[in-house]
Scaffold this active site. Structure first.
Site, PDB file in Angstrom:
ATOM      1  N   GLN A  99       0.850  -1.193   0.000  1.00 56.80           N
ATOM      2  CA  GLN A  99       0.000   0.000   0.000  1.00 56.80           C
ATOM      3  C   GLN A  99       0.892   1.252   0.000  1.00 56.80           C
ATOM      4  O   GLN A  99       0.385   2.363  -0.078  1.00 56.80           O
ATOM      5  CB  GLN A  99      -0.909   0.014   1.228  1.00 56.80           C
ATOM      6  N   HIS A 117      -1.399   1.574  -4.283  1.00 57.21           N
ATOM      7  CA  HIS A 117      -1.765   2.984  -4.128  1.00 57.21           C
ATOM      8  C   HIS A 117      -0.859   3.907  -4.921  1.00 57.21           C
ATOM      9  O   HIS A 117      -0.795   5.100  -4.655  1.00 57.21           O
ATOM     10  CB  HIS A 117      -1.763   3.375  -2.638  1.00 57.21           C
ATOM     11  N   ASN A 215       2.835  -6.741  13.215  1.00 56.65           N
ATOM     12  CA  ASN A 215       2.303  -5.389  13.367  1.00 56.65           C
ATOM     13  C   ASN A 215       2.394  -4.949  14.822  1.00 56.65           C
ATOM     14  O   ASN A 215       2.111  -5.758  15.727  1.00 56.65           O
ATOM     15  CB  ASN A 215       0.840  -5.314  12.890  1.00 56.65           C
TER      16      ASN A 215
HETATM   17  N1  APR Z   1       6.814  -2.408  12.853  1.00 56.15           N
HETATM   18  C1  APR Z   1       5.598  -3.031  12.870  1.00 56.15           C
HETATM   19  N2  APR Z   1       4.423  -2.365  12.781  1.00 56.15           N
HETATM   20  C2  APR Z   1       4.483  -1.023  12.698  1.00 56.15           C
HETATM   21  C3  APR Z   1       5.697  -0.305  12.688  1.00 56.15           C
HETATM   22  C4  APR Z   1       6.901  -1.060  12.767  1.00 56.15           C
HETATM   23  N3  APR Z   1       8.107  -0.479  12.753  1.00 56.15           N
HETATM   24  N4  APR Z   1       5.414   1.022  12.595  1.00 56.15           N
HETATM   25  C5  APR Z   1       4.064   1.120  12.554  1.00 56.15           C
HETATM   26  N5  APR Z   1       3.516  -0.095  12.615  1.00 56.15           N
HETATM   27  C6  APR Z   1       2.091  -0.448  12.508  1.00 56.15           C
HETATM   28  C7  APR Z   1       1.159   0.508  13.211  1.00 56.15           C
HETATM   29  O1  APR Z   1       0.903   0.057  14.526  1.00 56.15           O
HETATM   30  C8  APR Z   1      -0.094   0.445  12.335  1.00 56.15           C
HETATM   31  O2  APR Z   1      -1.018  -0.520  12.807  1.00 56.15           O
HETATM   32  O3  APR Z   1       1.790  -0.338  11.136  1.00 56.15           O
HETATM   33  C9  APR Z   1       0.420   0.006  10.966  1.00 56.15           C
HETATM   34  C10 APR Z   1       0.336   1.100   9.925  1.00 56.15           C
HETATM   35  O4  APR Z   1      -1.034   1.347   9.721  1.00 56.15           O
HETATM   36  P1  APR Z   1      -1.486   2.667   8.924  1.00 56.15           P
HETATM   37  O5  APR Z   1      -0.786   3.829   9.491  1.00 56.15           O
HETATM   38  O6  APR Z   1      -2.985   2.645   8.888  1.00 56.15           O
HETATM   39  O7  APR Z   1      -0.896   2.461   7.464  1.00 56.15           O
HETATM   40  P2  APR Z   1      -1.489   1.547   6.318  1.00 56.15           P
HETATM   41  O8  APR Z   1      -2.139   0.316   6.870  1.00 56.15           O
HETATM   42  O9  APR Z   1      -0.425   1.363   5.310  1.00 56.15           O
HETATM   43  O10 APR Z   1      -2.636   2.490   5.689  1.00 56.15           O
HETATM   44  C11 APR Z   1      -3.262   2.036   4.516  1.00 56.15           C
HETATM   45  O11 APR Z   1      -4.317   4.216   4.336  1.00 56.15           O
HETATM   46  O12 APR Z   1      -4.400   6.520   4.298  1.00 56.15           O
HETATM   47  C12 APR Z   1      -4.260   5.380   3.510  1.00 56.15           C
HETATM   48  O13 APR Z   1      -3.208   5.431   1.440  1.00 56.15           O
HETATM   49  C13 APR Z   1      -2.931   5.352   2.802  1.00 56.15           C
HETATM   50  O14 APR Z   1      -1.782   3.382   2.016  1.00 56.15           O
HETATM   51  C14 APR Z   1      -2.353   3.992   3.163  1.00 56.15           C
HETATM   52  C15 APR Z   1      -3.565   3.228   3.653  1.00 56.15           C
END
Ligand code: APR
Ligand code: ZN
Length: 258
Positions: A99, A117, A215
């Site tokens: 993503q 994306h 995660n």
């Molecule tokens: N190791 C493991 N997990 C992590 C780390 C890490 N170093 N850093 C963050 N996380 C986890 C967070 O706890 C969170 O649950 O990664 C997850 C990231 O989630 P989001 O911030 O929601 O990102 P994502 O899932 O990629 O979002 C999907 O949302 O806004 C849109 O287009 C945007 O592609 C994005 C989509």
């Protein structure tokens, strides 16, 4: 126990696929979206990352993406990106479905990367579909000009899927097909809350495929996963791969089991 379960599944998988989110890149210095301090903390995505915002308030849109692009310059793949590329190279992973728009999987050496994306590494014209180097966008902003398409003179944007835009049906169909064949989906660093990406784990489960989730925070699929590793991706993914290869226990593994 989760790491060993995950490693055994990875070792035994014949058609494993990874699905990554912004969490795989936070250890490369790029913020995710929904963690405390993430990009959506204090910023309404509809105001800065939607097609409507791009049309209505290009200045606010440009400021948000200039900031994201400036962070991208110094970002390098971290061990999680590199190990996913290694797993593909040794035939343990068929592809990375991401993503993310940061291009760090490709920079780490992953070859089959499905960018659901889009990417910040390219510019695109929403009016005529023309693609251009991202410099066409960043150079114009640096010169305080509106980034313009060289073909139709429409306003140029980074080639990312904005809220309100449809993602590439071709790329999603390929990702969906991979998940319908997958015997294992390794999710790394995603809250699994944004559709249609968040539907992919179900496509794996529906035919008996297994789910492993790395995660920091809980996700809606934790209850369906065969293993959930609540750890940083930069440590957990290398440990998982080492264990799956029958190698020495990774740091996370040592800590978990002493
Ligand atoms: N190791 C493991 N997990 C992590 C780390 C890490 N170093 N850093 C963050 N996380 C986890 C967070 O706890 C969170 O649950 O990664 C997850 C990231 O989630 P989001 O911030 O929601 O990102 P994502 O899932 O990629 O979002 C999907 O949302 O806004 C849109 O287009 C945007 O592609 C994005 C989509
Ligand atoms: Zn155009």
């Amino acid at each position: 126990m989760s790491l060993e379960t995950a490693a055994a599944l990875l070792r035994g998988a014949a058609r494993a696929v990874a699905l990554t989110g912004a969490g795989v890149s936070t250890e490369s210095g790029l913020p995710d979206f929904r963690s405390p301090g993430g990009l959506w903390a204090g910023v309404d995505p509809m105001r800065v990352a939607s097609l409507a915002a791009f049309r209505r308030d290009p200045a606010g849109f440009y400021a948000f993406y200039q900031e994201r692009l400036s962070r991208l310059g110094g970002a390098r793949p971290n061990p999680a990106h590199r190990v996913l590329a290694d797993l593909e190279r040794v035939g343990r992973l068929r592809a990375v479905i991401t993503q993310n728009v940061d291009g760090l999987h490709q920079a780490a050496g992953s070859r089959r990367v499905l960018e659901l994306h889009g990417t910040l590494r390219r510019a695109a014209c929403p009016d005529c579909g023309e693609r251009a180097d991202i410099a066409a966008f960043t150079d114009a902003l640096a010169a305080e000009r509106m980034p313009r398409c060289s073909v139709c003179a429409g306003p140029l944007k980074p080639d990312v899927v904005l809220f309100g835009e449809v993602l590439s049906l071709e790329i999603f169909a390929e990702a969906d097909a991979l998940c319908r064949e997958a015997d294992l989906l390794l999710v790394v660093g995603s809250s699994l809350t944004v559709r249609p990406a968040a539907e992919l784990p179900q496509a794996v489960l529906d035919h008996g495929g297994r789910l492993v989730i790395v995660n920091r925070e809980p996700t809606p699929y934790d209850g369906d996963a065969s293993a959930v590793i609540r750890d940083n991706a930069g440590r957990a993914v290398p440990a998982l791969a080492a264990l799956a290869a029958g190698g020495p226990r990774g740091a996370a593994e040592e800590e978990q089991h002493g």
